[in-house]
Scaffold this motif. Structure first.
Motif, PDB file in Angstrom:
ATOM      1  N   LEU A 155      74.026 -53.408  22.023  1.00  0.00           N
ATOM      2  CA  LEU A 155      74.784 -53.920  23.168  1.00  0.00           C
ATOM      3  C   LEU A 155      73.899 -54.238  24.371  1.00  0.00           C
ATOM      4  CD1 LEU A 155      77.550 -54.538  24.397  1.00  0.00           C
ATOM      5  CD2 LEU A 155      77.691 -52.162  25.086  1.00  0.00           C
ATOM      6  N   PHE A 173      70.927 -57.021  23.746  1.00  0.00           N
ATOM      7  CA  PHE A 173      71.420 -58.391  23.596  1.00  0.00           C
ATOM      8  C   PHE A 173      72.036 -58.912  24.895  1.00  0.00           C
ATOM      9  CE2 PHE A 173      71.896 -58.341  18.712  1.00  0.00           C
ATOM     10  CZ  PHE A 173      70.619 -58.825  18.597  1.00  0.00           C
ATOM     11  N   THR A 174      72.754 -58.034  25.593  1.00  0.00           N
ATOM     12  CA  THR A 174      73.349 -58.457  26.858  1.00  0.00           C
ATOM     13  C   THR A 174      72.260 -58.825  27.856  1.00  0.00           C
ATOM     14  OG1 THR A 174      75.118 -56.897  26.421  1.00  0.00           O
ATOM     15  CG2 THR A 174      75.027 -57.824  28.629  1.00  0.00           C
ATOM     16  N   VAL A 176      69.267 -59.904  27.217  1.00  0.00           N
ATOM     17  CA  VAL A 176      68.674 -61.197  26.846  1.00  0.00           C
ATOM     18  C   VAL A 176      69.573 -62.335  27.330  1.00  0.00           C
ATOM     19  CG1 VAL A 176      68.062 -62.692  24.907  1.00  0.00           C
ATOM     20  CG2 VAL A 176      67.394 -60.308  24.886  1.00  0.00           C
ATOM     21  N   GLY A 177      70.879 -62.178  27.113  1.00  0.00           N
ATOM     22  CA  GLY A 177      71.814 -63.205  27.562  1.00  0.00           C
ATOM     23  C   GLY A 177      71.718 -63.431  29.056  1.00  0.00           C
ATOM     24  N   ILE A 178      71.679 -62.334  29.824  1.00  0.00           N
ATOM     25  CA  ILE A 178      71.629 -62.457  31.281  1.00  0.00           C
ATOM     26  C   ILE A 178      70.319 -63.109  31.726  1.00  0.00           C
ATOM     27  CG2 ILE A 178      71.495 -61.121  33.433  1.00  0.00           C
ATOM     28  CD1 ILE A 178      73.480 -59.146  32.112  1.00  0.00           C
ATOM     29  N   THR A 192      73.419 -69.718  28.373  1.00  0.00           N
ATOM     30  CA  THR A 192      72.773 -68.849  27.387  1.00  0.00           C
ATOM     31  C   THR A 192      72.788 -69.614  26.076  1.00  0.00           C
ATOM     32  OG1 THR A 192      74.886 -67.846  26.898  1.00  0.00           O
ATOM     33  CG2 THR A 192      73.532 -66.742  28.516  1.00  0.00           C
ATOM     34  N   VAL A 243      72.127 -66.564  20.892  1.00  0.00           N
ATOM     35  CA  VAL A 243      72.294 -65.303  21.618  1.00  0.00           C
ATOM     36  C   VAL A 243      73.768 -64.923  21.657  1.00  0.00           C
ATOM     37  CG1 VAL A 243      71.986 -64.162  23.839  1.00  0.00           C
ATOM     38  CG2 VAL A 243      70.220 -65.692  22.999  1.00  0.00           C
ATOM     39  N   TRP A 296      75.417 -61.701  20.013  1.00  0.00           N
ATOM     40  CA  TRP A 296      76.137 -60.800  20.908  1.00  0.00           C
ATOM     41  C   TRP A 296      77.519 -60.504  20.334  1.00  0.00           C
ATOM     42  CZ3 TRP A 296      80.218 -59.790  24.108  1.00  0.00           C
ATOM     43  CH2 TRP A 296      79.999 -58.792  25.059  1.00  0.00           C
ATOM     44  N   TYR A 331      76.842 -58.491  16.786  1.00  0.00           N
ATOM     45  CA  TYR A 331      76.157 -57.189  16.780  1.00  0.00           C
ATOM     46  C   TYR A 331      76.501 -56.308  17.981  1.00  0.00           C
ATOM     47  CZ  TYR A 331      73.195 -59.078  13.079  1.00  0.00           C
ATOM     48  OH  TYR A 331      72.734 -59.621  11.911  1.00  0.00           O
ATOM     49  N   ALA A 332      76.710 -56.920  19.149  1.00  0.00           N
ATOM     50  CA  ALA A 332      76.898 -56.104  20.357  1.00  0.00           C
ATOM     51  C   ALA A 332      78.360 -55.774  20.598  1.00  0.00           C
ATOM     52  CB  ALA A 332      76.310 -56.819  21.568  1.00  0.00           C
ATOM     53  N   LEU A 377      80.150 -52.502  19.519  1.00  0.00           N
ATOM     54  CA  LEU A 377      79.879 -51.296  20.304  1.00  0.00           C
ATOM     55  C   LEU A 377      80.850 -51.148  21.464  1.00  0.00           C
ATOM     56  CD1 LEU A 377      76.077 -51.818  20.102  1.00  0.00           C
ATOM     57  CD2 LEU A 377      77.256 -49.794  19.255  1.00  0.00           C
TER      58      LEU A 377
END
Lengths: 216, 215
Positions: A185, A188-189, A191-193, B60, B64, B68, B71-72, B75
């Motif tokens: 979480l 990856f977040t 990286v997005g930001i 973005t 990504v 996100w 995988y993210a 969570l």
């Protein structure tokens, strides 16, 4: 769920990988700038066959996914004896893919140069090389600089695809952190930001340059 | 080169690729209009929400967003299947690009058209449906077809979240006989081209058809 301390602990790794992201973008863009110009000029060839071949190459590269092109370069070429490292294959793939796009940009710029300029160059007995270098290209490229700038941002956002051929850039770094800790979480977040901030900032920068450019 | 034995698996992959493409196109098309209209809303809050959506998804990268969502997001307690995550990411991403197309096309319709419909006492709904949209659609066509090709190419990324699309089948076939990798990926590139090129041709045909009689 969201752990700030974990987020801060991953930040240095991702920022370190950002160098690779930026390097790949710049090298890939340089390849695309040169490749695009070559493709655009090849397409304008007076020889019908050459022009057709270049058109075919441009259409083919534009119509197929970057990811598969990267697999082809990275996994396919070694089968016929050409081995490329992840960085070389990555920037080459990125560069070739966007050459096809940039060739269209150059083409629109070249076509916008008034006919009189070509005729004048001919009348003054310039060689083909001098004509392109001193008369046509300076006038063709200047108006398309903002479009080229936009493609730089597009390419920057495409670099995470290079993680698929094992290049350790931001997304790959985040994936490795996730695989190690089972916490995808935060990384990856983050990286997005980071992508959002960088691409938004550079689009603002390009808009300002565009305004400045137009004023003069 | 005898590639016939590769074709059954690649064909299966191509079917999955087309399925993901069509589903995502549906989502993206819907979102394009939703967000495009929202950008032109009179209410500031609606405009703000849609511009945040557009900026986030354009700012973005697709891959990504895909990672996100797949995988993210679990969570945070939301588990999506690979297909759902793929279609959602592709739909949201290209919907954001598409909304800009919708917005700029509507703004490109001459103001006199709006004024004339008001003068004819048309309701806002009727005005949009019968006067503005038909003209805006013609302007949207080339950009939408370009986005459709980009979306088709973008589906190759779902192979990275375990979906068995065309690209994924290539990676599987490669494990059987690495010496044929060149042939496998060459064939896959050709198959993507065969799927994407009709879209290019269709775009040119539509452009010619709809611009007939207009200059």
């Amino acid at each position: 769920m969201w752990s700030w301390s974990f987020t801060w602990s991953t930040l240095p790794y991702i920022l370190d990988a950002m160098k690779m992201t930026i390097l790949a973008t710049i090298v890939g863009f340089a390849i695309a700038l040169v490749g695009g110009l070559l493709l655009a000029m090849g397409r304008r060839s007076k020889n019908r066959l050459i022009s057709l071949i270049f058109t075919g190459v441009i259409e083919f590269v534009r119509s197929t996914p970057l990811l598969v092109q990267l697999y082809f370069l990275f996994y396919g070429l070694p089968a016929i004896g050409i081995s490329l490292g992840p960085f070389t294959a990555g920037v080459l793939g990125l560069g070739i893919h966007y050459s096809a796009y940039l060739s269209e940009v150059y083409r629109s710029g070249i076509e916008a140069v008034p006919r009189g300029q070509w005729e004048a160059a001919k009348a003054l007995n310039f060689t083909r090389w001098t004509m392109w270098r001193r008369i046509i290209l300076p006038q063709a490229i200047r108006p398309v600089v903002p479009v080229l700038g936009n493609y730089l941002i597009v390419m920057f956002k495409e670099t995470p695809v290079l993680s698929a051929i094992t290049l350790v850039e931001m997304l790959m770094a985040a994936k490795m952190i996730g695989a190690e800790s089972f916490r995808y979480l935060e990384a990856f977040t983050l990286v997005g930001i980071l992508f959002l901030i960088l691409s938004y900032a550079s689009s603002l920068l390009i808009r300002r340059l565009e305004l400045k450019w137009n004023r003069t | 080169m005898v590639s016939v034995d590769l074709l059954p698996l690649l064909y299966q992959g191509a079917v999955t690729t087309l399925k993901v493409t069509v589903l995502s196109m549906g989502v993206a098309f819907l979102l394009s209009f939703l967000a495009g209209f929202a950008r032109l809303s009179r209410r500031k809050s609606i405009r703000l929400v849609s511009s945040v959506y557009v900026e986030v998804f354009r700012g973005t990268s697709l891959i990504v967003q895909l990672f996100w969502l797949f995988y993210a997001l679990p969570l945070l307690g939301i588990e999506l299947t690979a297909l759902a995550a793929g279609v959602a990411a592709l739909g949201l991403n290209y919907g954001a690009y598409g909304s800009e197309v919708v917005r700029s096309a509507i703004l490109a319709v001459p103001k006199g058209q709006t004024e004339a419909s008001i003068a004819l006492n048309m309701s806002p709904m009727l005005r949009m449906r019968r006067v503005i949209l038909p003209q805006a659609m013609v302007i949207m066509l080339p950009s939408f077809s370009n986005l459709a090709i980009e979306l088709l190419k973008g589906t190759s990324l779902v192979s990275l979240i375990t979906m068995a699309d065309l690209t994924y089948q290539g990676m599987i076939l490669r494990t059987f006989d690495a010496s044929r990798t060149f042939e496998i990926f060459g064939l896959i590139l050709l198959m993507y081209f065969v799927m994407a090129y009709p879209l290019t041709l269709m775009m040119r045909w539509l452009e010619r058809r709809f611009s007939a009689g207009r200059v």
